[in-house]
Scaffold this motif. Structure first.
Motif, short mmCIF file in Angstrom:
data_model
loop_
_atom_site.label_atom_id
_atom_site.label_comp_id
_atom_site.label_asym_id
_atom_site.label_seq_id
_atom_site.Cartn_x
_atom_site.Cartn_y
_atom_site.Cartn_z
N HIS A 280 36.82 51.53 45.74
CA HIS A 280 35.61 51.02 44.84
C HIS A 280 34.24 51.44 45.41
CE1 HIS A 280 32.68 48.09 43.39
NE2 HIS A 280 33.39 48.09 42.41
N ILE A 281 33.29 51.92 44.66
CA ILE A 281 32.14 52.47 44.97
C ILE A 281 31.45 51.48 46.04
CG2 ILE A 281 30.89 51.19 42.94
CD1 ILE A 281 30.40 55.04 44.45
N THR B 49 27.14 41.66 55.71
CA THR B 49 26.69 42.16 54.30
C THR B 49 27.39 41.58 53.22
OG1 THR B 49 25.18 43.73 55.27
CG2 THR B 49 25.35 43.59 52.84
N SER B 50 27.13 40.68 52.33
CA SER B 50 27.83 40.39 51.22
C SER B 50 27.29 40.71 50.06
CB SER B 50 28.02 38.85 51.24
OG SER B 50 28.86 38.43 50.17
N GLY B 51 28.28 41.26 49.09
CA GLY B 51 27.91 41.74 47.79
C GLY B 51 28.97 41.15 46.97
N ALA B 52 28.73 41.60 45.60
CA ALA B 52 29.65 41.27 44.38
C ALA B 52 29.24 39.90 43.63
CB ALA B 52 31.16 41.39 44.74
N ALA C 186 38.40 44.78 42.55
CA ALA C 186 38.47 45.33 43.85
C ALA C 186 36.87 44.86 44.82
CB ALA C 186 38.35 46.85 43.90
N SER C 187 36.02 44.80 44.02
CA SER C 187 34.71 44.20 44.65
C SER C 187 34.40 42.92 44.83
CB SER C 187 33.55 44.93 43.91
OG SER C 187 33.42 44.52 42.64
N GLY C 188 35.54 41.98 44.45
CA GLY C 188 35.28 40.58 44.63
C GLY C 188 34.80 40.01 43.22
N LYS C 189 34.60 40.87 42.25
CA LYS C 189 33.84 40.08 41.02
C LYS C 189 35.02 39.43 40.17
CE LYS C 189 29.99 43.02 40.41
NZ LYS C 189 29.56 44.20 39.40
N ILE C 190 34.76 38.24 39.66
CA ILE C 190 35.70 37.35 38.84
C ILE C 190 36.06 38.16 37.63
CG2 ILE C 190 36.20 35.25 37.56
CD1 ILE C 190 34.33 34.00 40.13
N TYR D 5 30.98 44.82 55.83
CA TYR D 5 30.52 44.69 54.48
C TYR D 5 31.55 43.84 53.96
CZ TYR D 5 26.90 48.17 54.98
OH TYR D 5 25.90 48.98 55.22
N VAL D 6 31.40 42.66 53.12
CA VAL D 6 32.46 41.69 52.69
C VAL D 6 32.17 41.40 51.11
CG1 VAL D 6 32.87 41.00 54.80
CG2 VAL D 6 31.62 39.42 53.44
N ALA D 7 33.14 40.83 50.82
CA ALA D 7 32.74 40.17 49.27
C ALA D 7 32.96 38.73 49.52
CB ALA D 7 33.80 40.33 48.43
#
Length: 544
Positions: A236-237, A305-308, A522-526, A278-280
């Protein structure tokens, strides 16, 4: 008026990604700096900066000498995280190729779709995923001798190891192919497919060079101190930028995990004295709730650091109270390479819920439903412009034209607003907003609240159509807590609990459905489209 980043613009060098990483004159660390270490074999499987460069050149030479690799041909990666991945990526770039990473959870059919769409000429996988890889390759006409494995070798000798395709007697003949930074692609990543079939996102060398430099701001990262735990998937990017490229550019060490596993994660932080992760969001939830976390020394961890997806203030406070760890949020998309917003470390408490401020060289604006620019503080669709915005969708000019404006703004499809301190807030996806009798309901808001319920380990909210009353109603798909009930009574209790906390139109009139897991990218998006397909079969008896 469009909003500019509050930070000064930075110079983006006119070089390709290989030149940016391996040929710069001002590198502040030695060739011997360790950049990638295998979490399971930390003493024997290690890459220094020099190791990556040497292995990449060898692999790139092999692509050209053994396979006559043409410029802009595509190599696919179908593998969990492995310390071999960076060398394979940069070897492909050295040969003038393009890399398309694929999710190793894909079936043969799903992988074949990406291989065929990307026009991949070769495939690199692992022994564990080789059977599926070979099936997919056969469907796309990729010959078996163009399938390689990384990590351990294939003892059955069905395919070669990635280190075995170089003819050393001819290697001195070849030189690196330089790429046009703005025109040539470095990566062809595929969107998560939240609303349909994945689309190939074309990311140029300039996109990637830009985003690495745009991520450097703030001065919070210290060479010689910081060590990362790489749990984000390299396919994943998000991880390609923050781990693969960033470690090589800054000289930081990343301890690489093949996949997230709680005990391994906690043990690695303790033993390697990890400072950054870095996490989701699901990892944050696990940290807050899993009693196993309290058995380990996590004191070295300075920041997560959390994203997604957005985090609630309650969750951020819970982690800090429990472990003393700061949590900052960031935002981005595959189409922006990905980072566009980062929350400054010293503002993690003053702007809770914010995804941060625009990184350097970026401009943003919010567009209302009527197509006009929203007033400050008013919600609208976020549009972004900057050097990290993608070149368009692969072989899909219609989707490209619909997503990128004539003046270069990318329409993110995300809804939110900005405050007077340059903090951006994302409230939901434009296409995921639920419309109940004319009222808009943001799934992310309900999900944030539901995660506070003791019987909710994970949750996704979607709109389901009530054909009797001709309106959408919110439904929650819930993963119950480990010791929680999954009965209809337990679902009703969650519905009533939420009703006491939200406006009338935000109630879960579509009910609660217990599931074993929430489908995610992969990045944790539903992946809401999967739940929507399920909901069509289930129907709805709404409570109005």
């Amino acid at each position: 008026m469009p909003t500019k980043s509050p930070y000064p613009d930075i110079d983006i060098p006119d070089v390709d990604l290989w030149g940016f990483i391996f040929e710069r004159k001002n590198r502040p660390f030695p060739d011997s700096q360790v950049v990638f270490r295998d979490v399971h074999k930390p003493d024997t499987r290690v890459y220094t900066f020099a190791d990556v460069r040497k292995a990449a050149i060898t692999f790139g030479t092999g692509l050209r000498s053994e396979w006559d690799w043409a410029k802009n041909e595509v190599l696919a990666l179908y593998t969990p995280n492995d310390i071999d991945v960076p060398a394979i990526i940069y070897g492909t770039l050295w040969a003038g190729g393009i890399v398309t990473p694929a999710n190793p959870a894909y079936s043969a059919e799903e992988l074949a779709f990406q291989l065929k769409d990307a026009e991949a000429k070769a495939l690199v996988t692992t022994v564990a995923y080789l059977d599926t890889a070979l099936k997919a390759a056969a469907k796309c006409g990729i010959p078996t001798n163009r399938v390689l494995v990384l990590g351990e070798k294939d003892e059955q000798r069905r395919v070669k190891h990635w280190t075995q395709i170089v003819n050393l007697s001819r290697s001195s003949y070849y030189r690196r192919r330089k790429a046009n930074p703005d025109k040539d692609l470095a990566f062809l990543v595929y969107s998560s497919g939240t609303t349909g079939l994945p689309k190939g996102v074309m990311l140029s060398h300039r996109n990637m060079v830009s985003v690495v430099l745009q991520n450097e701001g703030g001065g919070c990262y210290v060479y010689g101190r910081d060590k990362y735990l790489a749990i984000l998937p390299f396919y994943h990017i998000y991880a390609l930028t923050t781990i693969v490229h960033q470690m090589l550019h800054r000289g930081f060490e990343a301890v690489v995990m093949p996949a997230f596993e709680m005990k391994t994660f906690l043990k690695a932080i303790q033993e390697h004295r990890i400072t950054m992760v870095y996490v989701a969001p699901p990892v944050i939830v696990r940290l807050a709730r899993d009693p196993e976390a309290e058995k380990y020394d996590l004191s070295s961890l300075l920041n997560i650091t959390s994203g997604a997806a957005p985090l609630t203030g309650e969750l951020v406070h819970a982690i800090h109270k429990k472990f003393g760890i700061k949590i900052t949020q960031a935002y981005g998309l595959s189409e922006t390479s990905p980072t566009t917003h980062i929350q400054p470390w010293d503002e993690w408490l003053t702007a809770l819920g914010s995804v941060g401020k625009l990184v350097p060289n970026m401009t943003a604006k919010y567009i209302s439903e009527d197509g006009t620019e929203a007033a400050p503080g008013q919600p609208g669709e976020l549009w972004l412009s900057g050097p990290n915005v993608f070149k368009g969708y692969w072989k899909n000019p219609t989707a490209t034209a619909a997503s990128i404006t004539e003046d270069g703004y990318f329409k993110t499809g995300d809804v939110g607003f900005a405050d007077d301190q340059h903090n951006f807030y994302i409230t939901d996806r434009l296409k995921e907003l639920i419309k109940y009798k004319g009222f808009q309901v943001a799934p992310a808001e309900l999900e944030g609240k539901l995660l506070a319920h003791p019987n909710v380990a994970d949750v996704a909210v979607i709109g389901v159509m009530d054909t009797v009353n001709h309106t959408e109603v919110p439904r929650a798909y819930v993963v119950a807590a480990a010791d929680g009930a999954k009965t209809s009574e337990a679902g009703e209790e969650i519905v009533e609990w939420l009703s006491q906390q939200v406006a009338h139109h935000k109630r879960l009139r579509g009910g609660v459905v217990f599931v074993d897991e929430i489908p995610k990218s992969a990045s944790g998006k539903i992946l809401r489209r999967i739940l929507k397909e399920r909901a069509k079969k289930e129907g709805v008896k709404a409570k109005l």
